[in-house]
Design an enzyme around this catalytic site. Sequence first.
Site: not given
Length: 716
Positions: A234-235, A315-317
């Site tokens: 995910d990073r 919400l990183r996407a």
Amino acid sequence: MNPGLSRNCDRREPGVRNSGRRAQFTRSGEETRGKDAVPSHRFAAYPFSAVVGMADLKLALLLNAVSPAVGGVLVRGEKGTAKSTVVRALAALLPDLPVVEGCRFSCDPAAPDPECPDGPHAAPAAAVRPARLVELPVGASEDRLTGSLDLERALTEGVRAYEPGLLAAAHRGVLYVDEVNLLHDHLVDLLLDAAAMGRAFVEREGVSVRHAARFLLVGTMNPEEGELRPQLLDRFGLTVEAAATRDPAERADVVRRRLAYEADPEGFALSYLEQETALSARITAARALLPEVVLGDAALGAITAICAGFDVDGLRADLVTARTALALAAWHGRLDVTEEDVRQAVRLALPHRRRRDPFDAPGLDEQRLDELLEENSFTPDDDPGPSGGGAPPQADGGESDGQDSQESDGRGPEGQAPQDAEGQGGRGEGAPTPVPQQSSAGRPFRPRLFTVDGVGEGAPGRRSKARGTTGRVTGAATGTQGPVHLTATLRAAAPHQKARGRSGPGLVVSGQDVRRAVREGREGNLVLFVVDASGSMAARKRMSEVKTAVLSLLLDAYQRRDKVGLVTFRGTGAELALPPTSSVEAGARRLERMPTGGRTPLAAGLHRAARVLRTEALRDPSRRPLVVVVTDGRATHGPVVGSPAKPGSSRADHRGPDLLTVASAFAGVRTVVVDCESGPVRLGLASDLAMALGAELVPLAGLGSLAGVVREMRAA
């Protein structure tokens, strides 16, 4: 792909780099430098623009060069697809950096880090150097990554001095991890912390240091060698699937260019100098334009609606997609984000964030993306013209194609009608042979933890106890293996300083004083599944439960960094369905396609598993095995477990020492027998097998959760 970039990739005329600096080259590759000449080493690697195809990969890297806030790139692909070549070539395109002269941490003269270990920088002198591409080896130590106490100065001068690591070297540059999926867990944790906070912290051996560590993280991996931990996955801001072209003409062009480069690297690089110059200048111009690009409310609404529509976590996407769309607009010289920018940003930012577990196929449902874009369509108020937003979506067999293929192959959730216990299905003479049935696995559960007894020295993982170069330090000992335990070494040397005639600072240390750190951690094991796929397993529709259990154990093996293998047996023999590998995704695919039916050659399955263990012991002797046998214990072909049959019985030839001889190959091997027998009347054959193997017996229904134990009690 952008048409202008495509034209740059096709031209080969030598030229002059002109992005605020001048350099003249002769045909032989010699350089005549002016005041602002470009160092020749900047283009010593294979040129970025010389790479054939790979449009998505090159675009993702260029967007990160324009806006490092995008968060890096993960390149997934098969071996031999130029993943590393493209990444290493990117460094030559990055603009030079202004740095504080003499600062080992690359502080920006305009805003030096107030916590820089080399600071404070009052009225710093500025210098300019090329952007760095720092490579993190898979086998690097923790000290090499974060930095550590300067051992030489500590021993010779008696002072505590900090020696920077790779995180400091990568600050304001590129940190490249080849085979990132094989990176040790303790290094992954450190990398995650630095990537999340933009700072590196070192607290060890009396040293307390923190410094800035903001870098573009680029990783490459081959999924066949194992998946990436979800936290690290995910990073990465963007992900790209790299695959070799199947077009013979393009493949020929790749080979032709590579041979030309190997024959004359300098001349080959010179022939692409103009394209490299143009790309570098375009990156600089896009960086300057980026702060002026506007992300309108309509564009932002489309991005958030798409992310919600694809049901991504967190919400990183949304943030990464928005940053990517802004970088795309700047790359194409626009001041507004267009619909095509949003589409391309979604294709790069979302596929790896939609996976719920390592068995989900990567990819994006293009049809669903079209629907969401249509529902949230927008047009910027001052759209300057065609978007040219990169390569069009490719029909690459995404998720929707995979679902269609599964629905059209004729398999229901339970497969075909099961055969009888012997796999014969009551066939009469001359009846056609039935097609082997297939059953689907259910939702994985959290299984019990099985470990190998004792303390091993295998590859770092999360299953069994181990000692080695990773894990926490539990003490110190003499010897020649392992890192030096500095504190224990100094304590051992301190009482002998007077006798050794010490004068002045520092310590006199001899070889007998050196102490090595003793570390205890966890190792990954070889988990070998031996699965009964015979008709007796499918007769009571248990194969779906068996596949669910094995799938759950596979997921557990993935989380604990094990290697996995799969042996299946049915009919008259056994096969190695999956050679030992770190890719549990491959194991899940083989398990899903595993046919069932026929007799039960139990001895053949165990014999095949024993051969696999012997082979792996030669390949990787430090990795200890864990064997999981999934069966009801019925052996209807070949030797069986039990007491010898009475003379003259039909089973006399099938009973005896043969199976026990096979079982002796598992002596000293941690083995678990998962008993799949069910029903009110039970023969206990799996229990006999467990006794013969010296294995632990675990009922199938009680393998995992409390609910499973309750089901087992009710069945009893």
